[in-house]
Each structure stands twice: as structure tokens, then as C-alpha cells.
Design an enzyme around this catalytic site. Structure first.
Site, PDB file in Angstrom:
ATOM      1  N   ASN A 104      37.663  32.192  46.129  1.00  0.00           N
ATOM      2  CA  ASN A 104      36.216  32.094  45.941  1.00  0.00           C
ATOM      3  C   ASN A 104      35.445  32.633  47.147  1.00  0.00           C
ATOM      4  O   ASN A 104      34.334  33.138  47.009  1.00  0.00           O
ATOM      5  CB  ASN A 104      35.808  30.647  45.659  1.00  0.00           C
ATOM      6  CG  ASN A 104      36.073  30.263  44.214  1.00  0.00           C
ATOM      7  OD1 ASN A 104      36.308  31.116  43.366  1.00  0.00           O
ATOM      8  ND2 ASN A 104      36.053  28.971  43.926  1.00  0.00           N
TER       9      ASN A 104
ATOM     10  N   HIS B 239      43.933  24.277  43.187  1.00  0.00           N
ATOM     11  CA  HIS B 239      42.785  24.992  42.611  1.00  0.00           C
ATOM     12  C   HIS B 239      43.267  25.955  41.533  1.00  0.00           C
ATOM     13  O   HIS B 239      43.858  27.001  41.820  1.00  0.00           O
ATOM     14  CB  HIS B 239      42.035  25.751  43.717  1.00  0.00           C
ATOM     15  CG  HIS B 239      40.825  26.481  43.220  1.00  0.00           C
ATOM     16  ND1 HIS B 239      40.327  27.609  43.835  1.00  0.00           N
ATOM     17  CD2 HIS B 239      40.014  26.258  42.151  1.00  0.00           C
ATOM     18  CE1 HIS B 239      39.265  28.032  43.169  1.00  0.00           C
ATOM     19  NE2 HIS B 239      39.065  27.234  42.151  1.00  0.00           N
TER      20      HIS B 239
END
Length: 726
Positions: free
Chosen positions: A507, A457
Site C-alpha cells: 500500500n 494483510h
């Protein structure tokens, strides 16, 4: 080349960091080579060794000069040993370290023979201060050669005379620019400002330095006329006041080191060398003991330890060619850092030619910027571009070792790509998904080789954001983890291994922070008031500015997944959905919480687009609010940050992150959590766990149960525990 007949001196210090050789019977060469270390760092215990080697040189008859160079292959001196500074228990002890440096380098500066520093590789911090005390400096033109004083990045100032010697050598503005930013200069940049006297190929570096030492007294070019003008008090005052204004605008007063640097330089300029050195030692001692420096040093130690970790016990597989699926901003960014920093061949696949062209343009534009700024040559740019190629099918992918997928968030599409890649590569290649929301175990569900599937990511923009989350699922094998971490490092990234659950780590802790900002907006706080509150707290940008940067459509996509997995505490106010449905994507389409105007402005010989940003007040009527700003900035920041902290502790408790260190690195490098706090876990330690729990409970009474501290925090408060024991 000179015909050397090197003769190692008798009486060389056994197993020391320094050795003396005599070349051509007239020049002594002091080699710095710290035993059992990859790079040279300066330690307090070296002072006596260095003085002894200088005395040894002075007692050697016939010498006309000395050269100081490194015994390491690609490094001069990387700086002082930070552990030595961290071990100081008082400001007086730290100041004494500084004074010891002053004494040692004063011996260099006043040595009766000319001393030349021959520099190849990193010459940073205390290493550059040593070079500044020499009578001249010559360095290699190799790209590895960098000169700088990065102490400000650790909340410190140069403590071995750098604040006093550098302004005399290059002038006040250039010296302040180097010290206040911590920037590293290449050889030619350093020569241009007068920091080094000559730049030569590494093959003749020592030869040139020896010839300089033989010539005797060093004649320096006078400081540029613009620098000489600063002998005027009026102009000098203007330089210092402008520097202070710039510092305060950038730091918001959160970092004491830049102000101290300005003060100490000014003291030396206006009150003389002795006062300047005394001020430097005093300020150094004070800064070492500040919480800001302690926090920044903790981040330094954390990133250093991560560099030595592979993510698993396995040895990484070798890789030469990388595939990238998707030519959008993320795919283009991943291809760029892979070719530019990783020096690897990259094959990009997209479904149409415009996608491939966009990805290639991404790299071309950034490389051309480097050429225009003279950071690389056009030939070097072309060599990097030659590593990147594109295709509309899988031609060439049979040779890839790792394929990074960077397409939009569609589970079926990603599963299809896994199957296709594993067929094309016959199961050899690792498949790494850049998903920001979909669990990796679901992407690997139908894979023939699930052990070769992992998450990588990245954060946008890829070439600027330093973090990568490496996300193995339950079946990912150890070598795949180690290889993914190795690729991230090769791309110049800091990698943390995180658990495979909704939102992963970064996140997941960001989502409640953004949702609470939206709650504040919905209840009458203005966009600029909320953003300003979080910038004042220490974030680089406010939450709405951040949403505009990443794309409101992208930023809000993960929220339903988090609500489904974790429940109502991730429920966003309806306001965000309204903004998204209004077609407001943020900066990429010029309309979000802010409006963006593209303005062309000339800079030198190329055109640069500037973005002018202002709050879009029509958004208030869209969501039906009238901003009143009832809350203080402190209250707003507390609400947003406390939710982030609570979620970070839950992630630690659920083993989404392996330890508090990784949690701090992820938050600072991934979303810009204020570095001067050291990260969310060090911030909670500094607040006190009991105070953190009390604050959350008070917020829960006012604003609801989502603020209630998690069980682990309550237990830690009860047991008087901290996340870090040191």
C-alpha cells in the site's frame, strides 16, 4: 489386477534417473525417478541415460511393449529444469537444447514397440511433451493429476516438439488454447479433448497401461469433425487470425511468446513436420534470450525460493482450527481459502446473523461455481462447506489455534478483540490482523501476550490475489512469524515478511501511484486516458479502475496515515476527497470513477451477473475540470510509475522489505506491476539506475520535489550499482 513378477534388469544404470523392470516377462516398465529430488524435472544430462535405457529395453528379448511412469509418489514430470534454460548464453545454445529434445522424443515416437505413458500427478511442460511422444497415454483420476504446457508463463514456448505433436493429437484450437494460456487440465478434461486415451483409478494405473502395451499397435479415435474442418485453408486462416487478435488484445504486444506459438504451430500445419520442428527450435532460442522471459523466470525463481522459507528460524506451531472475526468480503474470502485450499476447520464470528450468512454465502457461491464448471463434485463442495461454521459469540473459539481479524479499521475495536481472543484462548492462539493501515505494534499495545500478535494483510478479492504480507511487530516471537507464514502457504498464498510501518510495503508504494494519477486528472487528463496509459504500460487495470475495484472509501483511508507518518509526498489532491464524500464507493455500490450496470446473462444452465462499465462523466463537473488530454500516455505512465519506484527503494533502504526479491514479488503479486518487467527493482536494473535517477530529476524540475530520487538511488547511480548482481 495382473499378477506381476517384477524382475529388475541386470545392468541398470547406477544412480541414474531411470530404471527398467520387466513385468510378466512381456512388458518393460521404465521408472523415472530423479535422485534426491521431490519431483521429476528433465535435465539435458538425462538424454544419454534415457537413450541407454531405451537401448537396454530394445535388446531385451520377448518384450511386446513399454510403459513409462514415475517413481515419485505424486508426480509424473513437473517439466524441464528451468536453471538449464537460464544458463544458456545465446539463442543458438538455447535452440540446441530444443533440438536435443527433438532427437530424444523422436526416438520415442518411432520406437518399434508401443510405448504407453502412465501418468499420475503433475505432467507439465517437457513432461507432457515426453508423454505426447509416446503412442498412448493413460492417467489417474486423482485431483493431483494435471496436464499442461505452461511455458508461455515463462515467456517461452514448448521446445521439445509440443507445438507440433499437440495440434495433431487434439486439433489446432484446443492445442492453441492450452499453449497460449498455459492452463492445466484435469484427467477427464484431457480425455475429453483426446489428449489422453483412458482415465482410471491410481491403484490400477500401471496395470491398465501394461495391458495396453501388450495389445500391440494403438488404434486412436479420429479427431473430432470440427477439427477436421480445419483442413480447409479458409477456416484455418480464420482460427489463426482470431487467435492472434485475442492474444494482442490481452497482451498489448508486451509478451512475444504467444505470437511465436501461433507462428510455429502454423508453420508445422502448413509446411510440414520438419519445417515445424525447425521453427520451434529457432523460436525457442530467440524467446529464451528475450528480456521478458528473463524477467518471468526471475519471478519463478523468486517464488520457488519463497516456498522454502519459513519467515524465521523457528519451527511453525501446528494448527487445526482457524477463527475469522468479521463476515464481510475479506472475512468471507479468508474463510473460503482456509477451508478450500487449506483443508482446515474455520469458525467465523460476526456481530449479527446476516454477517455470518454473508460469509457462508461467499464460500457457497464460489464452490457452486466450481461444481457448475465440473471442477468438483457436489459432495466435495458439501465437504468443504462442512468445515465452515459461524457464531455470534466466541463459542468454539477456545479451540482455535490462529484467529484472523478482518473487521473495519478501528484501532480501539481491534485492541478490544485482541484482549477478548487472548482471554478466550488463554493466550494460546495467534492473533493475526488483516489491517491495511494500522501499525501492528499499536494493535498489540494492550495485549497480555504481544508476542502472539502479528499482521496478515490479504488483498481483495482474497480467493484470486496470490499475495499475503506477514507483518511482525517488534515483540512478535519467531514461532508466531513462522506459523503465520505456514498458514498463508496452506491457504495457497505467496507470503512476504514486511516491516511494521504505515502502509507496510504494497500500500505504501501504491499510494503515490494513485495520487499522481489523481493529479493528472485534476490537471485535465481524462479518466480513460490515464487508465489506458497505465494498461498500455503493462498493469492489468488502470489506477481509477483499481480504486473502483478495491473501494474508493477503502483505498483513500490510508492516505492521511501516510501523510502523518511520511509527510507531504503522500498528500493526495482534494479531488479524491470530493469523490469520496459524494458517496462514490466504486464497483460495490455501482458508482465511482466509472458507472456499473448489472446485467443478467445466461451461460449454459446458470445465471451469471455481468458488469458493464463506462466512465461517469458527471464526475468531471463534480471536481470542476474539463479534460483536454495534453499529456502523452508515456508521460502519464512515467509520472505514476517513477513515484512507485522511488518509494519501493525507500522501503528497501528502511528494511520494510528484506530484499529486492521480496519487493518485486510484492509489487507483481499485490498490485499487478507488469510481470514482463520482473518487478520494480528488476525494472530499474533494466532501465539502468543512472537513467532512473535522471528521469526522476527531470520530473522533479517539472512537477515538484516529490519526484526527487531518494539517497540510496543516487548513491547506487554514483557507484554504478544494481539491485541484482546476476
Amino acid at each position: 489386477m495382473t499378477d506381476y513378477s517384477p524382475r529388475e534388469m541386470q545392468g541398470e544404470i547406477a544412480k541414474g534417473a531411470f530404471r527398467l523392470e520387466v513385468h510378466s516377462q512381456t512388458v518393460g516398465v521404465i521408472y523415472i525417478d530423479v535422485p534426491n529430488e521431490k519431483v521429476n524435472t528433465l535435465k539435458a544430462e538425462f538424454a544419454q541415460q534415457f537413450l541407454s535405457i531405451l537401448q537396454q529395453a530394445q535388446s531385451t528379448s520377448g518384450l511386446k511393449g513399454l510403459v513409462i511412469t514415475s517413481g515419485k509418489k505424486d508426480s509424473f514430470i513437473a517439466g524441464a529444469d528451468i536453471s538449464m534454460i537460464a544458463n544458456c548464453t545465446s539463442k543458438e545454445e538455447a535452440s540446441e537444447l530444443s533440438r536435443e529434445g527433438h532427437i530424444l522424443f523422436d526416438k520415442l515416437e518411432n520406437y518399434p514397440l508401443p510405448i504407453i505413458a502412465a501418468i499420475h500427478g503433475a505432467c507439465l511442460g517437457g513432461g507432457l511433451e515426453l508423454a505426447l511422444a509416446c503412442h498412448a497415454r493413460v492417467c489417474s483420476n486423482d485431483d493431483k493429476t494435471r496436464l499442461g504446457l505452461p511455458e508461455v508463463q515463462l515467456g517461452l514456448l514448448p521446445g521439445s516438439g509440443g507445438t507440433q505433436r499437440l495440434p495433431k493429437l487434439v486439433g489446432i484450437p484446443s492445442a492453441l488454447d492450452m499453449m497460449l494460456t498455459g492452463k492445466q487440465l484435469r484427467a477427464k478434461q484431457a480425455q475429453k479433448i483426446g489428449l489422453v486415451d483412458d482415465v482410471v483409478p491410481e491403484t490400477i494405473l500401471l496395470d491398465v497401461a501394461i495391458q495396453m502395451a501388450k495389445k500391440g499397435k494403438i488404434q486412436r479415435a479420429p479427431i473430432h469433425w470440427q477439427q477436421r474442418l480445419l483442413s480447409s485453408r479458409l477456416l484455418r486462416n480464420k482460427v489463426f487470425s482470431t487467435a492472434k487478435q485475442t492474444v494482442m488484445r490481452k497482451t498489448k504486444g508486451h509478451y512475444p511468446a504467444p505470437e511465436k506459438i501461433i507462428q510455429v504451430v502454423r508453420t508445422g500445419v502448413e509446411k510440414g513436420a520438419k519445417a515445424g520442428y525447425d521453427a520451434e527450435a529457432k523460436a525457442f532460442g530467440e524467446l529464451v534470450m528475450t528480456p521478458q522471459s528473463a524477467a518471468l523466470r526471475s519471478l519463478f525463481f523468486a517464488t520457488t525460493s519463497l516456498k522454502n522459507e519459513t519467515g524465521s528460524a523457528a519451527v511453525p506451531a501446528k494448527f487445526k482450527q482457524i477463527g475469522v472475526l468479521g463476515g464481510g468480503l475479506m472475512g468471507g474470502g479468508i474463510a473460503y481459502v482456509t477451508a478450500m485450499r487449506g483443508d482446515l476447520a474455520v469458525r467465523i464470528k460476526d456481530i449479527n446473523e446476516s454477517g455470518v450468512a454473508q460469509a457462508l454465502r461467499y464460500s457457497w457461491d464460489r464452490l457452486t461455481q466450481r461444481v457448475n464448471k465440473r471442477r468438483m463434485s457436489a459432495r466435495e463442495r458439501d465437504a468443504v462447506m462442512a468445515k465452515i461454521s459461524g457464531t455470534l459469540d466466541y463459542q468454539g473459539f477456545e479451540h482455535t489455534d490462529i484467529v484472523v481479524e478482518a473487521v473495519f479499521e478501528d484501532l480501539a475495536l481491534k485492541q478490544k478483540m485482541v484482549a477478548e481472543i487472548q482471554d478466550v484462548t488463554k493466550g494460546h492462539a495467534i492473533f493475526a490482523s488483516n489491517t491495511s493501515s494500522l501499525p501492528i505494534n499499536q494493535i498489540a499495545e494492550k495485549a497480555k501476550h504481544p508476542e502472539k500478535v502479528i499482521g496478515l494483510h490479504y488483498f481483495s478479492p482474497v480467493d484470486k490475489m496470490p499475495l499475503v504480507e506477514v507483518i511482525p511487530h517488534q515483540q512478535t516471537d519467531a514461532q508466531t512469524i513462522a506459523t503465520a507464514v505456514a498458514l498463508a502457504k496452506k491457504q495457497g498464498k505467496t507470503a512476504i515478511v514486511v516491516g511494521d510501518d504505515a502502509g507496510f510495503y504494497v500500500n505504501r508504494i501504491l499510494a503515490p501511484y494513485l495520487c499522481e494519477a489523481a493529479e493528472c486528472l485534476m490537471h485535465g487528463e481524462s479518466i480513460e486516458h490515464i487508465d489506458s496509459a497505465l494498461v498500455d504500460f503493462g498493469f492489468p487495470v488502470g489506477p481509477f479502475n483499481l480504486l473502483d475495484e478495491v473501494g474508493i472509501d477503502v483505498g483513500t483511508k490510508i492516505l492521511p496515515i501516510l501523510v502523518e507518518r511520511f509527510g507531504e509526498r503522500f498528500m493526495a489532491p482534494e479531488l479524491l476527497d470530493k469523490v469520496n464524500k459524494d458517496g462514490r464507493k466504486g464497483k460495490k455500490n455501482g458508482k465511482g470513477f466509472y458507472l456499473y450496470e448489472h446485467q443478467a446473462s445466461s451461460k449454459l444452465f446458470f445465471w451469471k451477473k455481468a458488469h458493464k462499465r463506462q466512465v461517469d462523466k458527471s464526475l468531471y463537473s463534480l471536481v470542476g475540470i474539463h479534460p483536454q488530454n495534453h499529456l502523452s500516455k508515456i508521460d502519464i505512465a512515467e509520472r505514476c510509475v517513477m513515484l512507485m519506484l522511488n518509494e519501493a527503494v525507500r522501503c528497501l533502504d528502511e528494511k520494510i522489505i528484506q530484499n529486492a526479491r521480496d519487493g518485486d514479488i510484492g509489487a507483481v503479486f499485490g498490485i499487478g506491476f507488469p510481470p514482463f518487467f520482473g518487478g520494480p527493482f528488476r525494472y530499474m536494473d533494466s532501465l539502468g539506475i543512472q537513467k532512473t535517477v535522471d528521469t526522476m530529476n527531470n520530473l522533479a524540475e517539472k512537477y515538484g520535489e516529490k519526484f526527487r530520487p531518494c539517497d540510496r538511488l543516487c548513491q547506487m547511480a554514483q557507484n554504478n550499482e544494481q539491485f541484482f548482481s546476476e
